[in-house]
Design an enzyme around this catalytic site. Sequence first.
Site, mmCIF file in Angstrom:
data_model
loop_
_atom_site.group_PDB
_atom_site.id
_atom_site.type_symbol
_atom_site.label_atom_id
_atom_site.label_comp_id
_atom_site.label_asym_id
_atom_site.label_seq_id
_atom_site.Cartn_x
_atom_site.Cartn_y
_atom_site.Cartn_z
ATOM 1 N N HIS A 152 0.820 -1.217 0.000
ATOM 2 C CA HIS A 152 0.000 0.000 0.000
ATOM 3 C C HIS A 152 0.855 1.270 0.000
ATOM 4 C CE1 HIS A 152 -3.986 -1.964 0.707
ATOM 5 N NE2 HIS A 152 -3.155 -2.956 0.963
ATOM 6 N N ASP A 355 3.615 9.205 -1.112
ATOM 7 C CA ASP A 355 2.431 8.508 -0.599
ATOM 8 C C ASP A 355 2.061 7.409 -1.588
ATOM 9 O OD1 ASP A 355 0.275 7.956 1.024
ATOM 10 O OD2 ASP A 355 -0.412 10.041 1.115
HETATM 11 P P1 ADP Z 1 -2.953 6.472 5.002
HETATM 12 O O1 ADP Z 1 -3.437 5.103 4.617
HETATM 13 O O2 ADP Z 1 -1.467 6.700 4.814
HETATM 14 O O3 ADP Z 1 -3.385 6.928 6.355
HETATM 15 P P2 ADP Z 1 -4.878 7.439 2.990
HETATM 16 O O4 ADP Z 1 -5.220 8.850 2.631
HETATM 17 O O5 ADP Z 1 -4.603 6.560 1.841
HETATM 18 O O6 ADP Z 1 -3.632 7.524 3.990
HETATM 19 O O7 ADP Z 1 -6.069 6.761 3.806
HETATM 20 C C1 ADP Z 1 -6.485 7.309 5.014
HETATM 21 C C2 ADP Z 1 -7.924 6.888 5.322
HETATM 22 O O8 ADP Z 1 -8.160 7.249 6.689
HETATM 23 C C3 ADP Z 1 -8.948 7.648 4.497
HETATM 24 O O9 ADP Z 1 -10.073 6.814 4.251
HETATM 25 C C4 ADP Z 1 -9.333 8.828 5.390
HETATM 26 O O10 ADP Z 1 -10.668 9.298 5.220
HETATM 27 C C5 ADP Z 1 -9.151 8.257 6.773
HETATM 28 N N1 ADP Z 1 -8.670 9.334 7.667
HETATM 29 C C6 ADP Z 1 -7.612 10.106 7.482
HETATM 30 N N2 ADP Z 1 -7.493 11.030 8.475
HETATM 31 C C7 ADP Z 1 -8.532 10.823 9.284
HETATM 32 C C8 ADP Z 1 -9.020 11.459 10.482
HETATM 33 N N3 ADP Z 1 -8.431 12.544 10.983
HETATM 34 N N4 ADP Z 1 -10.097 10.957 11.076
HETATM 35 C C9 ADP Z 1 -10.740 9.892 10.524
HETATM 36 N N5 ADP Z 1 -10.361 9.286 9.388
HETATM 37 C C10 ADP Z 1 -9.285 9.734 8.774
#
Ligand code: ADP
Length: 478
Positions: A152, A355
């Site tokens: 991922h 990312d």
């Molecule tokens: P990573 O997997 O590196 O955290 P991604 O953007 O690919 O980054 O996925 C993050 C997921 O987590 C997304 O579905 C997003 O909506 C959720 N997310 C990110 N920040 C928050 C937050 N502050 N509170 C709740 N959900 C979050």
Amino acid sequence: MSRLVIFSNRVPADGPPSGGLVVALQSTMDNRGGLWIGTEPGDEEPPDTLIPRQGETFDRLTMPLSRAEHEDYYLGYANSVLWPMLHGRVDLLDVSSGQRATYEAVNRRLAKLARPHLRDTDILWIHDYHLIPLAAALRELGVTNPIGFFLHTPFPDAGSVQALSHSDSFLRWFAAYDLVGLQTSRDVARFLDAFRSAGAAQLISGRCIRWQDEIIRVGSFPIGIDADGFRDMAEDAIRTQTPPLSSHRLMIGVDRLDYTKGIPNRLRGFQTYLRDHPAEEDRIAFVQIAPPTREDVGAYMDVRRELEQLSGEVNGEFSDIGYVPVQYIHRAVARSAISGLLRRADIALITPLNDGMNLVAKEFVAAQDPEDPGVLVLSKFAGAAEQLEGGAVLINPHDPASVADGIRKAARMPVGERRQRHEQMYDILRQSNGDWWADSYLRALEASAVIRISNLASLGQGSLGPMTSPLAAFPGKL
Ligand code: ADP
């Protein structure tokens, strides 16, 4: 249909999914059933057995980790060595002795405990950097099922891989898989280049190499989201949410507070924008949601301190009666509330330094009102940029002037252009949603496994040429 067995660090709890990996896989598992196996933090001396966990639609089993395993495998090797290395942050590598041994031992223990739960006809799909050696451990136990892997995170450049003191074993872990799935074609190019740089690699095709007598297959499968489902959630959310009091345009950032997400860079870019655009009508209110993550790892405390200091600095410099430029929320916010905020936002400012995909970028696009959509300002180093480059405003997060320019362009973009860019991106999201991602990966995995089992010998007789750098195929994107 064969039973699907997923392995990932954590097994999803019952209830609404959270986190990119779970969001993307849960609907596949809800639809086809199967088994999901992972780990969980345990006591000093956890039982040496898998524990069934509650859940509808598919079975779940977890292996509790001892405290020492959690320290050395999860916080140590996975998050203080592999995570920074995979994101090209070799300056943060913490290669203390013993951690790699624990990482491999946890993978071997998981293989041993999972083995009795596997059937001959299962398809196994292993996820992410915590479990890279798991296929090798399962093969040692005689498992011959199709085994796939999906990373991922980004795949790093060859130099970062070589910063590991055991880079050859790191590469060898991938050889036990029938198919290695990566997020973008740029990652595939880097993957092939890492093997080429390690020597003795021969390219069989653009997606298959022979390396030290192993055949390794790789492909890019950009992870997707359920765009229509997220749009519906966002529409529901704004019906029930209290609108923000600010009359200024709203810009939003949503990330885990991770040093790879470039949150300080985005604040420096916003600071530059505010300095260059002092007029009242150019004011933008920026809301950054960044919940804590991996706070036991030192580098995460450093980025938190930097962010707090920078947001204080920007607010000190630009706040006015009725205007606070930066609102920084350091806690998790419910998914539906996030969807509503994304829908209300005029701009999303997403500036990772590196990312794998960045699902928030896709969620922002999905959440928009097609008649009056907001603008996505996106780092060219997010995996999502490969699919969304035609609709997003791409910026270089290392250059505050580039970030500031992206904000200015987004703030002034006419509605016709916003609609056209949004439509283009939304179409891509619909064509490559989460179900498409899982289906296309699993089809390719089954095809790869058939080749391995029935035709391995003849494949080795093909026309093998010396391997030139696959990076040459992506000159504009690196
Ligand atoms: P990573 O997997 O590196 O955290 P991604 O953007 O690919 O980054 O996925 C993050 C997921 O987590 C997304 O579905 C997003 O909506 C959720 N997310 C990110 N920040 C928050 C937050 N502050 N509170 C709740 N959900 C979050």
